[in-house]
Scaffold this motif. Structure first.
Motif, PDB file in Angstrom:
ATOM      1  N   ASP A  26     -67.015  -8.711  15.127  1.00 48.69           N
ATOM      2  CA  ASP A  26     -66.513  -8.989  13.734  1.00 48.69           C
ATOM      3  C   ASP A  26     -66.447 -10.578  13.471  1.00 48.69           C
ATOM      4  N   GLU A 202     -67.849  -4.317   6.402  1.00 46.27           N
ATOM      5  CA  GLU A 202     -66.725  -4.407   7.052  1.00 46.27           C
ATOM      6  C   GLU A 202     -65.539  -3.400   6.769  1.00 46.27           C
ATOM      7  N   ASP A 224     -58.414  -4.030   3.267  1.00 50.43           N
ATOM      8  CA  ASP A 224     -58.237  -4.977   4.533  1.00 50.43           C
ATOM      9  C   ASP A 224     -58.106  -6.256   3.938  1.00 50.43           C
ATOM     10  N   THR A 385     -61.410  -3.831  11.907  1.00 52.42           N
ATOM     11  CA  THR A 385     -62.962  -3.982  11.853  1.00 52.42           C
ATOM     12  C   THR A 385     -63.658  -3.837  12.996  1.00 52.42           C
TER      13      THR A 385
END
Ligand SMILES: Nc1ncnc2c1ncn2[C@@H]1O[C@H](COP(=O)(O)OP(=O)(O)OP(=O)(O)O)[C@@H](O)[C@H]1O
Ligand SMILES: [Mg+2]
Length: 428
Positions: A26, A202, A224, A385
């Motif tokens: 990520d 994501e 998120d 993520t």
């Protein structure tokens, strides 16, 4: 030097490892996180190693300094390699940024012989036809996500395989991305010596890690809130109806504190994490905390209530942007399960209460769960993520195996895919 791509075709070719392993990276705006995990079973992950380091060369989720980004990714990958005792050959990588956009598209195919049931190959053709959307030259299709199927006019079919009909339609959610932004990200990961197995939007990954299947069925939005972006994914009846990436995040909250308190950025960031709150009325009005400051003294006392007021204003504004974006995809009334908030900024106390107020929907904080192995650090919302990338890749591989055209997969093709599954990491 790194090893060349492994050619092992399964656990036998890789005797030190009982189960296949996968890796995910990520590349966030504030941190880069690499995870290596062993696939114990279809849904179970045993974490072998995690490598987290500060990010560099990224702004609003997009690469803006390739050399700095390569260094940050290399450092995170090396840490994960050391922790897990493996060499990471390839990984699933998250992508976000305001360059991502999405639309709904319908694919239609005729079934050649309606006397035979619909096959996975027919479904595959329908999805391919939905992929043919009007995409400008400088953009590429990242995902084609089936929402539901229609068989000879029969609506909302979940899985048409085995049904009879002469026409198959599929409603999909198509995510597209700027080709340049994708290439820049891939170049950075490859520059760190890791091949990219897949690029995954994501918020789709985060949802895999923190949203329950019941919530997906009843309608839910995944939010998120990272450092530079707020990613959104809206689900109705178990399917994605809208995705978006907004260019605001936790760094904006910190910047507001810098301006309001007149303190350096690192001090504002520390104060936010240690003493921040999204609901001023829940903070004692008289409470003051000491922080590093500009000016001759170098330290000063600041009111926690004032900090909370600043954070509340920015968070409210971000949640209003999110609400407008949710409305572009679905009527919020359809989201019976409300919202699940994740990402680093979800750790701001009271953010779920504020979200319930602003969105008029139930809200909860989403933390990755059901992880075995060296997973302690990963139960924090900031790792949704990274963990989700692993879960997404497992799901995709399951679909890939299932959707092989024809009843029996050609042996060569199957072996190639198994080899692909197995060669992601090698023991050092
Ligand atoms: N306890 C906390 N309270 C408030 N904010 C926090 C807290 N802990 C972390 N954050 C914020 O979370 C943000 C980082 O979140 P995260 O690690 O999810 O970002 P990222 O994935 O690197 O960035 P992006 O997804 O935007 O590219 C930072 O802005 C940080 O200040
Ligand atoms: Mg992130």
């Amino acid at each position: 030097m790194r090893l060349e791509a492994a050619t092992s075709s399964g656990p036998k070719g890789n005797p030190l490892m009982a189960n296949p392993s996968i890796a995910a990276i990520d590349v966030g705006t504030t941190k880069v996180c690499t995870i290596v995990a062993e696939v114990a079973s279809q849904r179970e992950l045993r974490i072998l190693g995690v490598g987290v380091g500060p990010s560099a060369g990224l702004s609003k989720g997009m690469v803006d300094n390739i050399h700095a980004a390569i260094e940050a990714i290399s450092s995170s990958v090396e840490r994960a390699e050391r922790a897990s005792g493996t060499r990471i050959m390839s990984a699933h990588v998250g992508i976000a940024g305001p360059h991502v956009s999405s639309m709904n598209s319908r694919g239609i195919v005729a079934i050649a012989d309606p006397r035979n049931p619909i096959t996975e190959a027919d479904i595959h053709r329908a999805l391919e036809s939905a992929r043919i959307v009007n995409v400008p030259n400088n953009r590429e299709v990242l995902h084609v996500l089936p929402r539901y199927y229609v068989v000879d006019g029969q609506d909302h079919v979940v899985d048409p395989q085995g049904m009879y009909g002469s026409r198959l339609d599929v409603e999909t959610h198509v995510v597209t991305s700027s080709t340049a932004a994708m290439n820049n990200l891939v170049q950075c990961v490859e520059g760190a010596g890791v091949r990219v197995d897949s690029l995954v939007l994501e918020p789709l990954a985060s949802a895999e890690a923190v949203v329950d299947s019941e919530e997906l069925q009843q309608g839910v939005a995944l939010i998120d809130i990272g450092g530079g972006t707020t990613d959104l994914c809206v689900y109705v009846n178990g399917a994605v109806v809208h995705t978006a990436v907004l260019p605001v995040g936790g760094t904006h909250m910190t910047r507001d504190l810098v301006v309001a308190l007149r303190v350096p950025q690192p001090a504002a960031e520390r104060a936010k994490r240690e003493y921040g709150h999204a609901i001023p009325s829940l903070v004692d009005e008289a409470e003051e905390v000491e922080v590093d400051a500009f000016g001759s003294d170098g330290r000063k006392m600041v009111s926690r209530r004032l900090m909370a007021e600043v954070l509340q204003a920015r968070t409210e504004e971000m949640l209003e942007l999110v609400l407008a974006e949710i409305r572009r995809g679905a009527d919020p009334e359809m989201l019976s399960a409300g919202v699940v908030i994740t990402g680093g900024a979800a750790s701001l106390p009271g953010i779920d209460i504020l979200a319930e107020e602003v969105l008029s929907l139930p809200a909860r904080i989403g933390r990755p769960r059901h992880l075995a192995g060296l997973s302690d650090i990963l139960h924090d919302p900031a790792y949704a993520t990274s963990v989700g990338l692993l879960r997404w890749s497992l799901k995709e591989q399951a679909i890939m195996f299932r959707s092989t055209p024809g009843p029996i997969a050609p042996l060569g093709g199957l072996l190639k895919r198994v080899a692909h599954l197995m060669r992601v990491v090698l023991p050092q």
